[in-house]
Design a protein around this motif. Structure first.
Motif, PDB file in Angstrom:
ATOM      1  N   HIS A   1       0.822  -1.204   0.000  1.00 30.81           N
ATOM      2  CA  HIS A   1       0.000   0.000   0.000  1.00 30.81           C
ATOM      3  C   HIS A   1       0.865   1.266   0.000  1.00 30.81           C
ATOM      4  CE1 HIS A   1      -1.796   2.920   2.955  1.00 30.81           C
ATOM      5  NE2 HIS A   1      -2.787   2.885   2.092  1.00 30.81           N
TER       6      HIS A   1
ATOM      7  N   HIS B   1       0.834   4.312  -2.606  1.00 33.38           N
ATOM      8  CA  HIS B   1       0.738   5.752  -2.332  1.00 33.38           C
ATOM      9  C   HIS B   1       1.783   6.529  -3.119  1.00 33.38           C
ATOM     10  CE1 HIS B   1      -2.170   6.834   0.897  1.00 33.38           C
ATOM     11  NE2 HIS B   1      -2.216   5.517   1.020  1.00 33.38           N
TER      12      HIS B   1
ATOM     13  N   HIS C   1      -9.687  -0.982   1.276  1.00 34.12           N
ATOM     14  CA  HIS C   1      -8.874   0.209   1.038  1.00 34.12           C
ATOM     15  C   HIS C   1      -7.922  -0.022  -0.152  1.00 34.12           C
ATOM     16  CE1 HIS C   1      -7.026   4.031   2.048  1.00 34.12           C
ATOM     17  NE2 HIS C   1      -5.827   3.461   2.051  1.00 34.12           N
TER      18      HIS C   1
ATOM     19  N   HIS D   1      -7.660   2.151  -3.574  1.00 32.61           N
ATOM     20  CA  HIS D   1      -6.473   2.690  -4.257  1.00 32.61           C
ATOM     21  C   HIS D   1      -6.470   2.297  -5.739  1.00 32.61           C
ATOM     22  CE1 HIS D   1      -3.906   4.837  -1.427  1.00 32.61           C
ATOM     23  NE2 HIS D   1      -4.343   4.021  -0.486  1.00 32.61           N
TER      24      HIS D   1
HETATM   25 FE   LIG Z   1      -4.010   4.443   1.597  1.00 33.02          FE
END
Ligand SMILES: [Fe+2]
Length: 467
Positions: free
Chosen positions: A201, A205, A236, A240
């Motif tokens: 993750h 980002h 989540h 993304h």
């Molecule tokens: Fe995130």
């Protein structure tokens, strides 16, 4: 004396309980859906195991809901009883005090204590992850980076769970703008621990912030079989992915991910609702009709009228309620937020200084008062980090302010905000498209405060419907 897998002394009934707890920590680091089961096995082996009770308390505090706070408090009281009967070592005692400080409203004090604990126990993976999570909730991006930076020299590939620690370090680097180092660190972590969803993750980002949507989709897809084993964190991860598809203009795929994964289970966790809210809002800003999708989140959000655990959560709840058109519920929500903002404590301070201005801005924006929205949000905009969450998550409020500025004909403000956005995200297409339109209009508008009639509503609609 019993010891955990990294050599820390542990107060427990037997080694079986300690081994189960080591497994619990590894699963916690992986955001695994099996974490509660492992914690249950630990407490079955030793119902009074201090660290297990402390971990349970932190896990429930992290849910950030008034109805789960009593579970955290119960774990705290059981932990204190355990100390009276068995005693506690320094590490355990400090963790317990930090939990108590958070339970009684002082998250800042808890974070300071947790961070100091890492000086003495840099290999304590539980403390590393809890500190990281609390700092994230509190919006302490530089704190996240500093905490993992100071412990990294103690870790190496021979230490269990090293990959997950690299993942935490990567995220702190990313949230403080060190994108290249974050990417390298995160990818190394995932190489060591492919089930490190947090590290996967963190790299996601980096790709989000550096406008690399196709790479982002490939990166997340590559490890999807791993992060599908996560708890609600998997929603989540799909969020993304959806952001990358949105950046590529693939709106049908965004809606498919929304319906099939992101809000498939209609869960009430604030993280899950914030995923859904910020995605639907982004879609609407791009001119997409999202149908009745606001309804289920609005109903769940309105149930938090007497909650107000986190300003970050509340901003999303309120946006869901207002987007569904239920202004009566929104007014009630804001009224109880005001009540929460009174008194002492970390959460109250954040509500007073940032949560309320943001809530008023959202309310103004969704009720057609764009100028008021700008007036409420602009003064706190640079410090919005204080409400917690990531840059990518708070971006929905950045977009809200920029588009409200344009609709309110505050073109100089909008231009400044877009320039700042492009400094943080060079070549960001969303910002460039909006910025490209503004100079033409500035020629006919003398100041922010006195927009002329030469700019009509139609122009504003066109500005905010850019795709
Ligand atoms: Fe995130």
């Amino acid at each position: 004396m019993l010891f955990d897998c990294r050599g820390h002394a542990v107060t427990a009934l037997n080694q079986n309980a300690v081994d189960h707890f080591d497994n619990t920590v590894s699963l916690f680091l992986a955001h695994s859906k099996k974490t509660p089961e492992a914690l249950g096995l630990t407490l079955a082996a030793d119902p009074q195991m201090l660290l297990a009770l402390i971990a349970k308390g932190f896990f429930y505090k992290m849910l950030a809901k008034v109805e789960t706070d009593p579970v955290a408090l119960e774990a705290l009281f059981k932990a204190k009883l355990s100390v009276r009967e068995r005693g506690a070592n320094h590490r355990e005692s400090e963790l317990l005090t930090a939990l108590e400080e958070w339970c009684y409203g002082n998250l800042d004090k808890a974070i300071a204590r947790l961070d100091a604990l890492l000086d003495d126990y840099p290999l304590d993976a539980l403390s590393v992850k809890i500190t990281h999570a609390c700092q994230f909730i509190r919006g302490r991006n530089h704190g996240m980076r500093a905490s993992t930076t100071k412990i990294m020299s103690a870790w190496n590939e021979g230490v269990r769970d090293y990959g997950f620690i690299l993942g935490c370090h990567s995220f702190g680097l990313e949230e403080t703008g060190a994108y290249a180092e974050a990417e390298k660190t995160g990818k190394r972590g995932v190489e060591i621990a492919p089930n490190d969803a947090w590290g996967t993750h963190a790299v996601g980002h980096v790709l989000e912030m550096s406008n690399r949507p196709s790479e982002g989709i490939n990166w997340l897809s590559q490890y999807q079989n791993e992060w599908e084993n996560c708890n609600n964190f998997s929603y989540h991860m799909h969020w993304h992915k959806a952001l990358f598809h949105l950046e590529l203009g693939q709106k049908d795929e965004v809606l498919r991910l929304y319906d099939s994964y992101i809000r498939k289970d209609h869960t009430d966790d604030f993280r899950d609702i914030s995923n859904g809210v910020s995605l639907l809002y982004r879609l609407e800003l791009e001119g997409v009709n999202v149908g009745n999708r606001w309804e289920e989140m609005a109903k769940l959000s309105a149930n938090h009228v007497n909650d107000h655990s986190l300003a970050f959560a509340d901003a999303h709840y309120l946006l869901a309620i207002l987007s569904s058109g239920n202004t009566k519920a929104a007014d009630a929500f804001i009224e109880t937020m005001h009540e929460k903002a009174e008194g002492e404590g970390t959460a109250q301070e954040i509500f007073r200084n940032y949560g309320m201005p943001l809530a008023k801005a959202i309310h103004a924006c969704k009720t057609g008062n764009d100028a008021q929205c700008v007036d409420h949000l602009l003064p706190v905009f640079d410090d919005l980090q204080q409400i917690g969450g990531s840059h990518a998550q708070r971006d929905v409020f950045h977009r809200l302010l920029i588009d409200a500025s344009i609709r309110a004909q505050r073109y100089s403000t909008a231009k400044d905000l877009l320039d700042a956005r492009l400094q943080q995200r060079p070549e960001n297409p969303w910002a460039l498209k909006r910025l490209a339109k503004i100079p033409e209009i500035l020629e006919t508008v003398e100041t922010d405060e006195a927009p002329t009639q030469t700019v009509n509503r139609q122009q504003n609609i066109e500005l905010v419907s850019l795709t």
